[in-house]
Design an enzyme around this catalytic site. Sequence first.
Site, PDB file in Angstrom:
ATOM      1  CE  LYS A 175      22.926  42.874  48.319  1.00 20.75           C
ATOM      2  NZ  LYS A 175      22.472  41.615  47.915  1.00 20.75           N
ATOM      3  N   GLY A 228      33.453  41.032  49.862  1.00 23.04           N
ATOM      4  CA  GLY A 228      33.124  40.873  48.450  1.00 23.04           C
ATOM      5  C   GLY A 228      34.310  41.259  47.603  1.00 23.04           C
ATOM      6  CB  SER A 229      34.536  41.980  44.025  1.00 23.27           C
ATOM      7  OG  SER A 229      33.539  42.972  43.940  1.00 23.27           O
ATOM      8  CB  VAL A 232      31.660  45.717  45.131  1.00 27.58           C
ATOM      9  CG1 VAL A 232      30.561  46.199  46.060  1.00 27.58           C
ATOM     10  CG2 VAL A 232      31.055  45.242  43.819  1.00 27.58           C
ATOM     11  N   GLY A 233      34.198  46.878  46.795  1.00 23.97           N
ATOM     12  CA  GLY A 233      34.743  47.428  48.038  1.00 23.97           C
ATOM     13  C   GLY A 233      35.201  48.878  47.874  1.00 23.97           C
ATOM     14  CD  GLU A 250      38.466  40.939  55.972  1.00 26.90           C
ATOM     15  OE1 GLU A 250      39.304  40.501  55.160  1.00 26.90           O
ATOM     16  OE2 GLU A 250      38.790  41.361  57.099  1.00 26.90           O
ATOM     17  CB  CYS A 284      38.494  35.608  49.690  1.00 32.37           C
ATOM     18  SG  CYS A 284      38.100  34.941  51.293  1.00 32.37           S
ATOM     19  CD  GLU A 385      39.313  37.366  43.915  1.00 28.80           C
ATOM     20  OE1 GLU A 385      38.624  38.376  43.727  1.00 28.80           O
ATOM     21  OE2 GLU A 385      39.442  36.816  45.013  1.00 28.80           O
TER      22      GLU A 385
HETATM   23  P1  NDP Z   1      30.565  41.136  44.992  1.00 27.89           P
HETATM   24  O1  NDP Z   1      31.461  42.222  45.432  1.00 27.89           O
HETATM   25  O2  NDP Z   1      30.028  41.194  43.628  1.00 27.89           O
HETATM   26  O3  NDP Z   1      29.289  41.025  45.959  1.00 27.89           O
HETATM   27  C1  NDP Z   1      29.393  40.939  47.347  1.00 27.89           C
HETATM   28  C2  NDP Z   1      28.147  41.501  47.970  1.00 27.89           C
HETATM   29  O4  NDP Z   1      28.052  42.878  47.640  1.00 27.89           O
HETATM   30  C3  NDP Z   1      26.849  40.868  47.459  1.00 27.89           C
HETATM   31  O5  NDP Z   1      25.901  40.884  48.488  1.00 27.89           O
HETATM   32  C4  NDP Z   1      26.436  41.828  46.360  1.00 27.89           C
HETATM   33  O6  NDP Z   1      25.049  41.807  46.069  1.00 27.89           O
HETATM   34  C5  NDP Z   1      26.822  43.149  46.977  1.00 27.89           C
HETATM   35  N1  NDP Z   1      27.042  44.217  46.010  1.00 27.89           N
HETATM   36  C6  NDP Z   1      27.277  44.107  44.670  1.00 27.89           C
HETATM   37  N2  NDP Z   1      27.412  45.342  44.128  1.00 27.89           N
HETATM   38  C7  NDP Z   1      27.252  46.231  45.149  1.00 27.89           C
HETATM   39  C8  NDP Z   1      27.288  47.643  45.235  1.00 27.89           C
HETATM   40  N3  NDP Z   1      27.522  48.417  44.161  1.00 27.89           N
HETATM   41  N4  NDP Z   1      27.096  48.218  46.425  1.00 27.89           N
HETATM   42  C9  NDP Z   1      26.881  47.484  47.545  1.00 27.89           C
HETATM   43  N5  NDP Z   1      26.829  46.138  47.509  1.00 27.89           N
HETATM   44  C10 NDP Z   1      27.039  45.513  46.336  1.00 27.89           C
HETATM   45  O7  NDP Z   1      31.345  39.810  45.267  1.00 27.89           O
HETATM   46  P2  NDP Z   1      30.855  38.327  45.058  1.00 27.89           P
HETATM   47  O8  NDP Z   1      29.582  38.081  45.769  1.00 27.89           O
HETATM   48  O9  NDP Z   1      30.907  38.034  43.615  1.00 27.89           O
HETATM   49  O10 NDP Z   1      31.978  37.527  45.863  1.00 27.89           O
HETATM   50  C11 NDP Z   1      33.168  37.262  45.308  1.00 27.89           C
HETATM   51  C12 NDP Z   1      34.237  38.244  45.763  1.00 27.89           C
HETATM   52  O11 NDP Z   1      34.265  38.317  47.177  1.00 27.89           O
HETATM   53  C13 NDP Z   1      35.621  37.798  45.367  1.00 27.89           C
HETATM   54  O12 NDP Z   1      36.333  38.893  44.862  1.00 27.89           O
HETATM   55  C14 NDP Z   1      36.252  37.327  46.661  1.00 27.89           C
HETATM   56  O13 NDP Z   1      37.618  37.411  46.729  1.00 27.89           O
HETATM   57  C15 NDP Z   1      35.596  38.198  47.652  1.00 27.89           C
HETATM   58  N6  NDP Z   1      35.575  37.536  48.948  1.00 27.89           N
HETATM   59  C16 NDP Z   1      36.432  37.996  49.903  1.00 27.89           C
HETATM   60  C17 NDP Z   1      36.515  37.383  51.126  1.00 27.89           C
HETATM   61  C18 NDP Z   1      37.418  37.926  52.178  1.00 27.89           C
HETATM   62  O14 NDP Z   1      37.182  37.668  53.346  1.00 27.89           O
HETATM   63  N7  NDP Z   1      38.443  38.668  51.848  1.00 27.89           N
HETATM   64  C19 NDP Z   1      35.710  36.202  51.445  1.00 27.89           C
HETATM   65  C20 NDP Z   1      34.817  35.801  50.374  1.00 27.89           C
HETATM   66  C21 NDP Z   1      34.776  36.466  49.171  1.00 27.89           C
HETATM   67  P3  NDP Z   1      24.466  40.894  44.866  1.00 27.89           P
HETATM   68  O15 NDP Z   1      24.747  39.500  45.230  1.00 27.89           O
HETATM   69  O16 NDP Z   1      23.032  41.231  44.879  1.00 27.89           O
HETATM   70  O17 NDP Z   1      25.192  41.330  43.627  1.00 27.89           O
END
Ligand code: NDP
Length: 497
Positions: A175, A228-229, A232-233, A250, A284, A385
Amino acid sequence: MTKKFQNFIDGKWCDAISGKTFENRNPSNWDEVVGTFPKSSKEDVDRAVSEARKAFDTWRLVPEPKRGDIMRKVGDLMVGKKEDLARQMTREMGKVLAETRGDVQEGIDTAYYASSEGRRLFGRTVPSELPNKFNMAMRVPIGVAGVVTPWNFPMAIPTWKIFPALLSGHTVVFKPASDTPATATSLVEILLEAGVPEGVINIVHGGGGEVGMGIVGHPDVDLVSFTGSTVVGKKISEVAAGTLKRVSLELGGKNAQLVMGDADLDLALEGVLWGAFGTTGQRCTATSRLLLDERIYDKFVDMLVTRTRKLRLGSGLLPDVDVGPCINEGQRKTVQEYVEIGLKEGARLGTGGHVPKGNGLEKGWFHEPTIFLDVRPNHRIAQEEIFGPVLSVIKVGSLREGVEILNGTIYGLSSSVYTKDVNSAFQAIRDIKAGITYINAPTIGAEAHMPFGGVKQTGNGHREGGWTVYDFFTEWKTVYVDFSGGLQRAQIDNYSS
Ligand code: NDP
């Protein structure tokens, strides 16, 4: 006409069962629609997981070197399509072409690494304490892998997860972020062209809450790899605990570059400009704090502000542009809110701080590269962040104080120290609490064959990249072969006196 994209489940391109769709637009010009995509729901996830589960039975039996051959073809195909993929990515998420080319290259590197791992994936043979007995531990796949990814590295991050997952014998339900579904679709097309069989790779487009959480909570998904964030993590961690599945997280960062008084200032300047404003600060690993030795503070701030004012904003497809837009309206709003917060807390704007006007920027989610001066370590702009083009500058009196401030957030992903003194460099390497430390290089610049990940609330301790990602994507199976012809009891027969 707007291009229509589909899910890929069980070897077929298909719409969402509900028939619903969503649009994706170019963040540099919101009049331009990149495509429409299926707005999937839990039923679509159920179908994809069930097909992936069936396909696992055969895919896990394909020899690893054969799976590696497919990965090599994936890499070759990506090389041939690199420019098209980079242009599509820039249209879809805005970063400049040099960076989107780098993003694709990271995928290529990851494919070739996976290909070579097909002929390694080492286990261990270990002596037995009993005669005529053979002991070994081998790596085996776990099952169906759920992969949920963000938009800022729409090719590299999915490849970091999907390639090692496939190479080690998993089937995948993918996804991608709703802001970068076209790049994700291209990746799936490449996998299919290279020979990944039906059911082994499945992509389900749609929102995080429904599709992402649907994958995470699904009892037939055995492991989840998420970037991701942190917010959400944490939710993912909670839901995954319900089925005790393995989860790699991550998450966010609040990375700092520390510049000591003896540093090469020109080099440190190039580093911070690239670290803070590359990908519009939406990495990130972005440099969002600059810690400056008081001995060079005024001089370096002058150099930094002067150069930052010269950065050119615009569509990443144009050759002379340095900084693209924020990914979407919500992200730019977050940046604007943090500018307000910074001013209220008493920090001072060195440059930027506004939404730019004119120059063809009015239809994109642009924000000026922004520098806050007189920032204190406990200010929210120095702790939280922002994920945008905002840099907070903090004065420090010594290496020790710099490292202490650098360590003083809930995150621990990347870090950077500029110094010519070898003792300072090694003290910093020893004392910094972060997954990655660069010396005389910016906080960004991961290489595909090296471990990648962070400490504290940046993740849950797993590493992507290189050999380490295979620790996440395999289970150890311990095997004993007794060829003595009799019953031999470990811990008992050898020690009965
Ligand atoms: P999000 O956490 O909002 O989204 C990441 C992914 O998770 C997207 O596919 C999103 O879908 C999905 N998602 C959102 N809500 C849920 C949920 N409740 N349950 C399961 N999946 C969900 O992050 P962003 O896309 O906004 O990315 C930015 C964040 O990612 C920053 O905090 C950044 O630091 C982090 N990041 C970390 C990295 C690392 O390696 N440490 C690398 C790159 C980014 P949808 O798009 O449909 O909302």
